[in-house]
Design a protein around this motif. Sequence first.
Motif, PDB file in Angstrom:
ATOM      1  N   VAL A 232      34.912 -27.489 -36.152  1.00 41.79           N
ATOM      2  CA  VAL A 232      34.034 -28.201 -35.618  1.00 41.79           C
ATOM      3  C   VAL A 232      32.586 -27.182 -36.020  1.00 41.79           C
ATOM      4  N   PRO A 233      31.395 -28.054 -36.425  1.00 46.28           N
ATOM      5  CA  PRO A 233      30.332 -27.375 -36.607  1.00 46.28           C
ATOM      6  C   PRO A 233      29.558 -26.761 -35.438  1.00 46.28           C
ATOM      7  N   LEU A 234      29.134 -25.469 -35.400  1.00 46.20           N
ATOM      8  CA  LEU A 234      28.522 -25.078 -34.455  1.00 46.20           C
ATOM      9  C   LEU A 234      27.468 -23.848 -34.637  1.00 46.20           C
ATOM     10  N   ALA A 235      26.449 -24.140 -34.147  1.00 49.25           N
ATOM     11  CA  ALA A 235      25.305 -23.058 -34.381  1.00 49.25           C
ATOM     12  C   ALA A 235      25.412 -21.838 -34.124  1.00 49.25           C
ATOM     13  N   PRO A 236      24.940 -20.846 -34.938  1.00 48.78           N
ATOM     14  CA  PRO A 236      25.659 -19.419 -34.434  1.00 48.78           C
ATOM     15  C   PRO A 236      25.010 -18.901 -33.413  1.00 48.78           C
ATOM     16  N   LEU A 237      25.642 -17.686 -32.740  1.00 42.21           N
ATOM     17  CA  LEU A 237      25.345 -16.800 -31.793  1.00 42.21           C
ATOM     18  C   LEU A 237      25.083 -17.639 -30.489  1.00 42.21           C
ATOM     19  N   LEU A 238      25.932 -18.625 -30.149  1.00 38.99           N
ATOM     20  CA  LEU A 238      26.150 -19.217 -28.909  1.00 38.99           C
ATOM     21  C   LEU A 238      26.960 -18.603 -28.004  1.00 38.99           C
ATOM     22  N   MET A 239      28.115 -18.266 -28.673  1.00 39.45           N
ATOM     23  CA  MET A 239      29.295 -17.648 -27.503  1.00 39.45           C
ATOM     24  C   MET A 239      29.152 -16.123 -27.619  1.00 39.45           C
ATOM     25  N   GLN A 240      28.595 -15.424 -28.465  1.00 39.96           N
ATOM     26  CA  GLN A 240      28.582 -13.976 -28.575  1.00 39.96           C
ATOM     27  C   GLN A 240      28.013 -13.499 -27.152  1.00 39.96           C
ATOM     28  N   PRO A 241      26.819 -13.974 -26.653  1.00 42.21           N
ATOM     29  CA  PRO A 241      25.960 -13.648 -25.566  1.00 42.21           C
ATOM     30  C   PRO A 241      26.962 -13.908 -24.078  1.00 42.21           C
ATOM     31  N   LEU A 242      27.635 -14.911 -24.391  1.00 42.59           N
ATOM     32  CA  LEU A 242      28.594 -15.184 -23.101  1.00 42.59           C
ATOM     33  C   LEU A 242      29.525 -14.202 -23.221  1.00 42.59           C
ATOM     34  N   VAL A 243      30.110 -13.688 -24.230  1.00 36.95           N
ATOM     35  CA  VAL A 243      31.130 -12.638 -24.180  1.00 36.95           C
ATOM     36  C   VAL A 243      30.628 -11.349 -23.664  1.00 36.95           C
ATOM     37  N   GLU A 244      29.352 -11.097 -24.214  1.00 34.88           N
ATOM     38  CA  GLU A 244      28.671  -9.816 -23.708  1.00 34.88           C
ATOM     39  C   GLU A 244      28.545  -9.627 -22.608  1.00 34.88           C
ATOM     40  N   GLU A 259      40.518  -9.383 -17.563  1.00 36.69           N
ATOM     41  CA  GLU A 259      40.830 -10.133 -18.733  1.00 36.69           C
ATOM     42  C   GLU A 259      39.543 -11.373 -19.212  1.00 36.69           C
ATOM     43  N   ILE A 260      39.400 -11.457 -20.395  1.00 35.00           N
ATOM     44  CA  ILE A 260      38.617 -12.303 -20.790  1.00 35.00           C
ATOM     45  C   ILE A 260      39.500 -13.456 -21.545  1.00 35.00           C
ATOM     46  N   ASP A 269      32.875 -37.047 -26.854  1.00 38.74           N
ATOM     47  CA  ASP A 269      31.986 -36.656 -27.699  1.00 38.74           C
ATOM     48  C   ASP A 269      31.224 -35.280 -27.713  1.00 38.74           C
ATOM     49  N   MET A 270      32.034 -34.554 -26.736  1.00 34.66           N
ATOM     50  CA  MET A 270      31.176 -33.202 -26.432  1.00 34.66           C
ATOM     51  C   MET A 270      32.440 -32.073 -26.778  1.00 34.66           C
ATOM     52  N   LEU A 271      31.941 -30.891 -27.174  1.00 32.44           N
ATOM     53  CA  LEU A 271      32.680 -29.746 -27.052  1.00 32.44           C
ATOM     54  C   LEU A 271      32.426 -28.958 -26.047  1.00 32.44           C
ATOM     55  N   ALA A 272      33.722 -28.354 -25.305  1.00 32.37           N
ATOM     56  CA  ALA A 272      33.461 -27.707 -24.041  1.00 32.37           C
ATOM     57  C   ALA A 272      34.131 -26.453 -24.434  1.00 32.37           C
ATOM     58  N   LEU A 273      33.407 -25.387 -24.227  1.00 35.58           N
ATOM     59  CA  LEU A 273      33.832 -23.842 -24.504  1.00 35.58           C
ATOM     60  C   LEU A 273      33.679 -23.201 -23.087  1.00 35.58           C
ATOM     61  N   GLU A 274      34.570 -22.267 -22.705  1.00 37.67           N
ATOM     62  CA  GLU A 274      34.428 -21.519 -21.581  1.00 37.67           C
ATOM     63  C   GLU A 274      35.030 -20.098 -21.726  1.00 37.67           C
ATOM     64  N   VAL A 275      34.307 -19.291 -21.177  1.00 37.36           N
ATOM     65  CA  VAL A 275      34.396 -17.797 -21.153  1.00 37.36           C
ATOM     66  C   VAL A 275      34.662 -17.331 -20.020  1.00 37.36           C
ATOM     67  N   ILE A 276      36.109 -17.120 -19.612  1.00 34.67           N
ATOM     68  CA  ILE A 276      36.247 -16.868 -18.368  1.00 34.67           C
ATOM     69  C   ILE A 276      36.732 -15.531 -18.223  1.00 34.67           C
ATOM     70  N   ALA A 314      29.142 -19.810 -13.113  1.00 32.34           N
ATOM     71  CA  ALA A 314      29.796 -20.004 -11.876  1.00 32.34           C
ATOM     72  C   ALA A 314      30.788 -19.170 -11.786  1.00 32.34           C
ATOM     73  N   ALA A 315      30.966 -18.801 -10.271  1.00 28.55           N
ATOM     74  CA  ALA A 315      32.358 -18.244  -9.867  1.00 28.55           C
ATOM     75  C   ALA A 315      33.416 -18.979 -10.201  1.00 28.55           C
ATOM     76  N   ASN A 316      34.696 -18.217 -10.556  1.00 26.74           N
ATOM     77  CA  ASN A 316      35.830 -18.912 -10.725  1.00 26.74           C
ATOM     78  C   ASN A 316      36.471 -19.635  -9.521  1.00 26.74           C
ATOM     79  N   ALA A 317      37.024 -20.916  -9.820  1.00 28.84           N
ATOM     80  CA  ALA A 317      37.283 -21.770  -8.707  1.00 28.84           C
ATOM     81  C   ALA A 317      38.501 -21.142  -7.684  1.00 28.84           C
ATOM     82  N   GLU A 318      38.651 -21.800  -6.676  1.00 27.55           N
ATOM     83  CA  GLU A 318      39.794 -21.535  -5.791  1.00 27.55           C
ATOM     84  C   GLU A 318      39.684 -19.873  -5.332  1.00 27.55           C
ATOM     85  N   GLY A 319      38.503 -19.478  -5.346  1.00 29.12           N
ATOM     86  CA  GLY A 319      38.301 -18.047  -4.808  1.00 29.12           C
ATOM     87  C   GLY A 319      38.760 -16.854  -5.759  1.00 29.12           C
TER      88      GLY A 319
END
Length: 335
Positions: A232-244, A259-260, A269-276, A314-319
């Motif tokens: 999937v096309p993705l603009a650069p440098l969107l995930m790196q700051p979240l991981v940092e 753990e990450i 029609d949306m790409l959903a990405l999560e850094v947990i 946001a804080a992780n779900a369920e405590g």
Amino acid sequence: MLWLVAFCSIVSVGFWTAHRDEPLLRYLVVGNGIGLSASALGRLTGTLGAARFGLLPRVLLIAPLSVVAGVEIAAYTVGGVPHLLGRSSLDAWFHYGTSFVIAGVACAFGAVSAQAMRMRASLETQRREAAELRQAETAARLALLQAQIEPHFLFNTLANVQSLIERDPKRAASMLDSLNRYLRASLKRTRDAASTLKDELELVQALLDIASIRLGDRLRYAIDVVEPMRQVPLAPLLMQPLVENALLHGIEPSIDGGEIRIVGRIEADMLALEVIDTGVGLGHGTNLHGGVGLANVRARLNSVYGPRASVSVAANAEGARGVTSSLRIPISPPR
């Protein structure tokens, strides 16, 4: 020009049908003489500056002059047409009254059409220039945001290498090798016209490899993104700051580390990405919402994808301990 001759010829034939006993050629010469003269006069007034002449003055000037010119051309060429200049009677002028009216209407229509075409062309030029300006501004803004993010990572990594050189040369060499892989991938991305999620994940993995060398057993990571989704096309440098952010504000402050996980999925029609991350979580003096990295991500999302794209923390779900950073991006080429 051909359409003008055709139009004038049709009008001339229309006049001739009421006088079939007269030669058709005479009407054709008069009609085309009037039309071509009106066109030439219209171009002349346009060259002199159309703004100097209002619509009505132009019609009142061009219409009678073009009729006189057309009649005189026919009188001197095919004959059988009374002259209007020098030796004409008042009856001759009345004879061409209908021609004056039709010429006036045609001139008015032509002037309005020409003005509308000029306005459309001007508006199109302005729209194109505005679009080019917006594109240039967007490119400059994105380049500035990228320039703010890249040194942040590089300086941190080089500082870590410097601290390891004396006490653990082998780990320092391994970190430099990972940094070399990151820079090669980053250079390739800057040369390509487009980026994909796969390209960004390669960079993020190199970043996590570097962090793993530094943090050792305190960091574990996993990337859960299926192969088809990585194209999937993705603009650069969107995930790196979240991981940092997950490393800096979540894992590093935690005594036990954590753990990450990077998770990707398609939602309509949306790409959903999560850094947990399972780090210290919110409420420990962190500034997740106001950091430079996240501010840049928000600015880049708005510039590249518009208001439909979003980033949230946001804080992780369920405590559960830790924080989830989420990206939602329309699945379409960046604009």
